[in-house]
Design an enzyme around this catalytic site. Structure first.
Site, mmCIF file in Angstrom:
data_model
loop_
_atom_site.group_PDB
_atom_site.id
_atom_site.type_symbol
_atom_site.label_atom_id
_atom_site.label_comp_id
_atom_site.label_asym_id
_atom_site.label_seq_id
_atom_site.Cartn_x
_atom_site.Cartn_y
_atom_site.Cartn_z
ATOM 1 N N GLY A 178 0.643 -1.236 -0.158
ATOM 2 C CA GLY A 178 0.151 0.015 0.019
ATOM 3 C C GLY A 178 0.914 1.414 0.016
ATOM 4 O O GLY A 178 0.267 2.270 0.014
ATOM 5 N N LYS A 196 7.251 18.740 -3.765
ATOM 6 C CA LYS A 196 7.565 18.937 -2.426
ATOM 7 C C LYS A 196 8.863 20.013 -2.360
ATOM 8 O O LYS A 196 8.946 20.938 -1.481
ATOM 9 C CB LYS A 196 8.122 17.930 -1.658
#
Ligand SMILES: NC(=O)c1ccc[n+]([C@@H]2O[C@H](COP(=O)([O-])OP(=O)(O)OC[C@H]3O[C@@H](n4cnc5c(N)ncnc54)[C@H](OP(=O)(O)O)[C@@H]3O)[C@@H](O)[C@H]2O)c1
Length: 391
Positions: A178, A196
């Protein structure tokens, strides 16, 4: 001030925020309404909380804060801009929206007078943006670098431990756990880290870049040969975000990096993130924490909500500096390039430190500017693996 929250999105982070808000005493805030998209999905809360019409939140005069936690940057910009025009403060975790609409969001903050906070967009739980805004305002920052994408860090950690399994296997494992999306391009091609890095550059160097200006290369070209070469050089491979000052200019890049095993960044493993700040007087400081996940990310969202209680807003003082450093990728950096000999030969190195040529593979380590590197055939070829060398 009581904060009456209108929440957009009830996925991983939205549900995480619900949990952390309900476990935090003393924060005078509550979620009044939640806007989601899919009418068929079952929800873990009473249906009364939910709406599918964004105007139910945006036009509600009782809601004074919008928390935007959806996974669609364009829809998010529409929601955020309308909320601010309606006189609502906004908290978001959406790095793509913040990075790609930075100037418009600055203008909106000025024209509406409303605060927009986005600590969770960069480094997950790591408090980097408010630190850059407040703490490092008076310190001369010479650079900010770090590991800001947990998916690629997980893949590299697995590859360093078991190089023979290969990149595809490590990616499949990250997806099974995940950590990576079924379409992993945003992470493995370096876009997530690039957004970012753009946010870090704005808050550290006072300059708003276009994401395409950041020198970016993904991780998918790595082979067991490259891992073996890194090991023989005493290094670990990471995807490194870098914003570095050189004189009155600064560079910004997102590239795989060979980091000496003795360097603390080399020991940040799996989905962990870390950001190192180089200060002229403070010397190096390292912030380490979980860069993703429901509760760690929601903790940064919660911190922004809490900051609104005392009317906190970013002042963007560095963006207003007349002598802010200018973007410049002309300075030499040391790089490792593995690939076909003809592509290695055409790289315009000013100095070559290692020229390794064997039947199993060839690489060169040398110095050249990020500008020359990004214009080279090697940089744009699937056949090469390129990494900066951290010294
Ligand atoms: N996951 C992380 O670890 C992490 C870390 C840092 C930052 N972030 C950022 O946090 C944000 C949310 O990520 P997530 O992982 O929570 O995403 P997610 O699990 O995919 O959930 C997205 C939510 O947004 C809702 N949504 C999508 N489009 C919408 C629209 N137009 N109007 C209203 N609701 C809409 C979805 O509604 P339905 O429920 O109806 O489908 C869902 O509830 C993203 O910007 C992401 O980049 C995530």
């Amino acid at each position: 001030m009581n904060l009456n929250l209108g929440l957009f999105g009830f996925g991983c982070i939205g549900q995480g925020l619900w949990d952390v808000l309900h476990r935090t005493n003393g924060l005078r805030s509550s979620i009044a309404r939640i806007c989601v998209k899919d009418r068929k999905k079952s929800r873990p809360l009473s249906q009364d909380y939910f709406t599918y019409d964004k105007d139910d939140i945006l036009n509600d005069p009782e809601i004074n804060v919008v928390v935007e936690l959806i996974d669609d940057a364009d829809a998010a910009f529409d929601i955020v801009s309308k909320a601010m025009r309606q006189g609502k403060a906004v908290v978001t975790a959406n790095k793509k929206m913040v990075a790609t609409r930075f100037r418009e969001l600055l203008d909106l903050q000025t024209s509406t007078g409303m605060p927009l906070l986005y600590e969770a967009s960069t480094g997950g739980s790591i408090p980097i943006i408010r630190n850059l805004e407040e703490y490092y305002d008076n310190d001369l920052l010479s650079g900010v670098e770090g590991i800001v994408n947990g998916t690629t860090n997980y893949i590299f950690t697995q590859l360093m431990e078991n190089p023979e399994r290969g990149y595809a296997h490590a990616l499949a494992e990250a997806q099974a756990k995940g950590f990576a999306e079924s379409n992993p391009s945003l992470d493995v091609d370096g876009w997530d880290a690039t957004y970012k890095t753009l946010i870090i550059a704005a808050h550290s160097m006072g300059s708003v870049l276009d994401p395409r200006q950041i020198v970016r290369r993904g991780i998918s070209h790595i082979t067991p040969f490259d891992i073996a070469a890194a090991r023989s050089l005493g290094c670990t491979v990471k995807l490194l975000s870098r914003v570095l000052l050189h004189g009155n200019g600064f560079s910004a890049s997102v590239l795989p990096a060979l980091i000496p095993n003795s360097d603390s960044l080399a020991n940040i493993n799996n989905e962990m993130n870390a950001i190192r700040l180089h200060g002229a007087f403070s010397d190096d400081q390292l912030l380490v924490g979980k860069g993703a996940g429901a509760h760690p990310t929601a903790s940064a969202v919660l911190s922004d909500i809490s900051a609104l209680r005392y009317s906190y807003r970013y002042e963007y003082k560095k963006l207003q500096q007349a002598d802010a450093p200018v973007f410049n990728i002309g300075n030499p950096v040391r790089v490792f390039v593995r690939g076909p000999k003809e592509l290695l030969n055409e790289l315009p190195f000013s100095d070559v430190h290692v020229d390794h040529r064997t039947s199993s593979g060839s690489y060169r380590i040398g110095d050249l500017s990020l500008l020359d590197l990004s214009r080279s055939f090697a940089f744009n070829s699937e056949t090469c693996f390129i990494a900066t060398m951290v010294e």
